[in-house]
Motif scaffolding. Structure first.
Motif, PDB file in Angstrom:
ATOM      1  N   ILE A 198       0.854  -1.178   0.000  1.00 40.58           N
ATOM      2  CA  ILE A 198       0.000   0.000   0.000  1.00 40.58           C
ATOM      3  C   ILE A 198       0.899   1.240   0.000  1.00 40.58           C
ATOM      4  N   SER A 199       0.498   2.244  -0.738  1.00 41.23           N
ATOM      5  CA  SER A 199       1.303   3.459  -0.777  1.00 41.23           C
ATOM      6  C   SER A 199       1.155   4.221   0.535  1.00 41.23           C
ATOM      7  N   GLU A 200       2.128   5.052   0.827  1.00 42.11           N
ATOM      8  CA  GLU A 200       2.088   5.838   2.066  1.00 42.11           C
ATOM      9  C   GLU A 200       0.873   6.764   2.086  1.00 42.11           C
ATOM     10  N   GLU A 201       0.594   7.369   0.949  1.00 42.06           N
ATOM     11  CA  GLU A 201      -0.544   8.288   0.853  1.00 42.06           C
ATOM     12  C   GLU A 201      -1.857   7.560   1.134  1.00 42.06           C
ATOM     13  N   SER A 202      -2.009   6.362   0.564  1.00 40.38           N
ATOM     14  CA  SER A 202      -3.226   5.574   0.784  1.00 40.38           C
ATOM     15  C   SER A 202      -3.318   5.114   2.234  1.00 40.38           C
ATOM     16  N   LEU A 203      -2.183   4.743   2.803  1.00 41.79           N
ATOM     17  CA  LEU A 203      -2.162   4.297   4.195  1.00 41.79           C
ATOM     18  C   LEU A 203      -2.637   5.407   5.134  1.00 41.79           C
ATOM     19  N   ILE A 204      -2.170   6.614   4.896  1.00 42.38           N
ATOM     20  CA  ILE A 204      -2.564   7.749   5.734  1.00 42.38           C
ATOM     21  C   ILE A 204      -4.070   7.980   5.651  1.00 42.38           C
ATOM     22  N   ARG A 205      -4.638   7.807   4.467  1.00 42.73           N
ATOM     23  CA  ARG A 205      -6.084   7.956   4.302  1.00 42.73           C
ATOM     24  C   ARG A 205      -6.831   6.862   5.055  1.00 42.73           C
ATOM     25  N   GLU A 206      -6.291   5.633   5.047  1.00 43.29           N
ATOM     26  CA  GLU A 206      -6.958   4.533   5.763  1.00 43.29           C
ATOM     27  C   GLU A 206      -6.922   4.767   7.271  1.00 43.29           C
ATOM     28  N   TYR A 207      -5.819   5.309   7.755  1.00 44.46           N
ATOM     29  CA  TYR A 207      -5.780   5.683   9.170  1.00 44.46           C
ATOM     30  C   TYR A 207      -6.915   6.653   9.479  1.00 44.46           C
ATOM     31  N   ASN A 208      -7.042   7.666   8.661  1.00 45.36           N
ATOM     32  CA  ASN A 208      -8.017   8.723   8.903  1.00 45.36           C
ATOM     33  C   ASN A 208      -9.455   8.267   8.708  1.00 45.36           C
ATOM     34  N   ARG A 209      -9.661   7.229   7.931  1.00 48.56           N
ATOM     35  CA  ARG A 209     -11.016   6.724   7.690  1.00 48.56           C
ATOM     36  C   ARG A 209     -11.470   5.758   8.785  1.00 48.56           C
ATOM     37  N   SER A 210     -10.584   5.470   9.745  1.00 52.39           N
ATOM     38  CA  SER A 210     -10.881   4.487  10.791  1.00 52.39           C
ATOM     39  C   SER A 210     -11.028   5.144  12.158  1.00 52.39           C
ATOM     40  N   ASN A 211     -11.858   4.546  12.993  1.00 56.09           N
ATOM     41  CA  ASN A 211     -12.069   5.053  14.351  1.00 56.09           C
ATOM     42  C   ASN A 211     -11.028   4.525  15.330  1.00 56.09           C
ATOM     43  N   ILE A 212     -10.569   3.303  15.101  1.00 56.23           N
ATOM     44  CA  ILE A 212      -9.617   2.654  16.012  1.00 56.23           C
ATOM     45  C   ILE A 212      -8.562   1.930  15.186  1.00 56.23           C
ATOM     46  N   VAL A 213      -7.328   1.942  15.663  1.00 53.68           N
ATOM     47  CA  VAL A 213      -6.253   1.165  15.047  1.00 53.68           C
ATOM     48  C   VAL A 213      -5.791   0.106  16.041  1.00 53.68           C
ATOM     49  N   LEU A 214      -5.626  -1.118  15.552  1.00 52.99           N
ATOM     50  CA  LEU A 214      -5.146  -2.218  16.396  1.00 52.99           C
ATOM     51  C   LEU A 214      -3.683  -2.515  16.088  1.00 52.99           C
ATOM     52  N   ASP A 218     -15.363  -1.818  22.312  1.00 49.76           N
ATOM     53  CA  ASP A 218     -16.704  -1.324  22.631  1.00 49.76           C
ATOM     54  C   ASP A 218     -16.637   0.023  23.339  1.00 49.76           C
ATOM     55  N   LEU A 219     -15.693   0.155  24.254  1.00 48.38           N
ATOM     56  CA  LEU A 219     -15.548   1.408  24.994  1.00 48.38           C
ATOM     57  C   LEU A 219     -15.284   2.570  24.043  1.00 48.38           C
ATOM     58  N   LEU A 220     -14.401   2.362  23.087  1.00 49.02           N
ATOM     59  CA  LEU A 220     -14.042   3.432  22.160  1.00 49.02           C
ATOM     60  C   LEU A 220     -15.137   3.700  21.129  1.00 49.02           C
ATOM     61  N   LEU A 221     -15.731   2.636  20.596  1.00 50.18           N
ATOM     62  CA  LEU A 221     -16.758   2.829  19.567  1.00 50.18           C
ATOM     63  C   LEU A 221     -18.004   3.517  20.124  1.00 50.18           C
ATOM     64  N   ASN A 222     -18.244   3.345  21.410  1.00 48.29           N
ATOM     65  CA  ASN A 222     -19.427   3.939  22.030  1.00 48.29           C
ATOM     66  C   ASN A 222     -19.159   5.295  22.679  1.00 48.29           C
ATOM     67  N   ASN A 223     -17.947   5.798  22.508  1.00 53.32           N
ATOM     68  CA  ASN A 223     -17.599   7.056  23.173  1.00 53.32           C
ATOM     69  C   ASN A 223     -16.738   7.920  22.243  1.00 53.32           C
ATOM     70  N   GLU A 224     -17.391   8.719  21.432  1.00 56.40           N
ATOM     71  CA  GLU A 224     -16.674   9.567  20.477  1.00 56.40           C
ATOM     72  C   GLU A 224     -15.785  10.582  21.191  1.00 56.40           C
ATOM     73  N   LYS A 225     -16.267  11.084  22.304  1.00 57.12           N
ATOM     74  CA  LYS A 225     -15.493  12.068  23.066  1.00 57.12           C
ATOM     75  C   LYS A 225     -14.175  11.471  23.544  1.00 57.12           C
ATOM     76  N   LEU A 226     -14.208  10.230  23.999  1.00 62.82           N
ATOM     77  CA  LEU A 226     -12.990   9.548  24.449  1.00 62.82           C
ATOM     78  C   LEU A 226     -12.052   9.309  23.273  1.00 62.82           C
ATOM     79  N   ARG A 227     -12.601   8.893  22.137  1.00 61.32           N
ATOM     80  CA  ARG A 227     -11.768   8.678  20.949  1.00 61.32           C
ATOM     81  C   ARG A 227     -11.030   9.950  20.567  1.00 61.32           C
TER      82      ARG A 227
END
Length: 206
Positions: A113-129, A184-193
């Motif tokens: 994956i290109s660096e540019e695409s990777l950065i977009r995938e980070y930004n399109r996600s709520n949580i990273v594992l 669950d904690l993060l997905l249910n709490n936008e303020k915490l995210r």
């Protein structure tokens, strides 16, 4: 299940590689370690004191883009137990309604994956594992934090140095229930995210 010939070959080959490896490292004037975890392993393996030098990312590239979130969870890696995909699989089995997960493949050479695409995938996600077993440092969490995305990582290896528990994300034990609880904690709490994301960005910039 390897045969006698293959086992014998591997045994001899490993001895030769270890000999070459130890001789090569003795020729270095300076040895750098990307974490305290790696520094300790270098000391155990070679009897050499390494100097700590944490890895970093370019925060002008890895940053918050303000684009729409499309995924609940981002997992970067291959579908194997070394990178922790088995833990994610077992965790998803606990759900009646499965979170939306995106899997991004990036091999050891950074291909896939290109660096540019990777950065977009980070930004399109709520949580990273980040679930790799005994990860030497953990560049994925640093990249995610630079993009203001909270991270859930294993409480082992160098990941304990990449992620500050309960400040830039969460450190968990290798347990599907532990992972599910934090997801669950993060997905249910936008303020915490958002709070953890801002703290992660600040840590990368400091």
């Amino acid at each position: 299940n390897a045969g006698y010939i293959k086992k014998t070959y591997e045994k001899i080959s490993r001895k030769i590689r270890k000999f070459v490896d130890k001789n090569n490292i003795k020729k270095a004037n300076v040895v750098l370690a990307n974490s305290l975890f790696s520094k300790s392993n270098i000391k155990k393996a070679y009897g050499i004191k390494a100097h700590l030098c944490y890895l970093g990312v370019d925060p002008t590239k890895f940053r918050y883009l303000g684009i729409k979130k499309e995924y609940d969870i981002l997992f970067i890696g291959l579908k194997n137990s070394i990178e922790g995909y088995d833990l994610l699989e077992n965790t998803l089995l606990l759900y009646k309604e499965t979170p939306k997960v995106i899997l991004v493949k990036r091999d050891s050479e950074g291909k896939g994956i290109s660096e540019e695409s990777l950065i977009r995938e980070y930004n399109r996600s709520n949580i990273v594992l980040s679930l790799s077993r005994n990860e030497p440092f953990g560049l994925i969490p640093v990249e995610a934090m630079a993009c203001s995305i909270p991270v859930i990582a294993l409480n082992e290896g160098g990941l304990k140095e990449s992620v500050v528990d309960e400040k830039t994300g969460f450190l968990i034990e290798r347990s599907p229930h532990s992972l599910k609880n934090k997801i669950d904690l993060l997905l249910n709490n936008e303020k915490l995210r958002n709070s953890l994301g801002r703290a992660g960005r600040n840590r990368v910039m400091s």
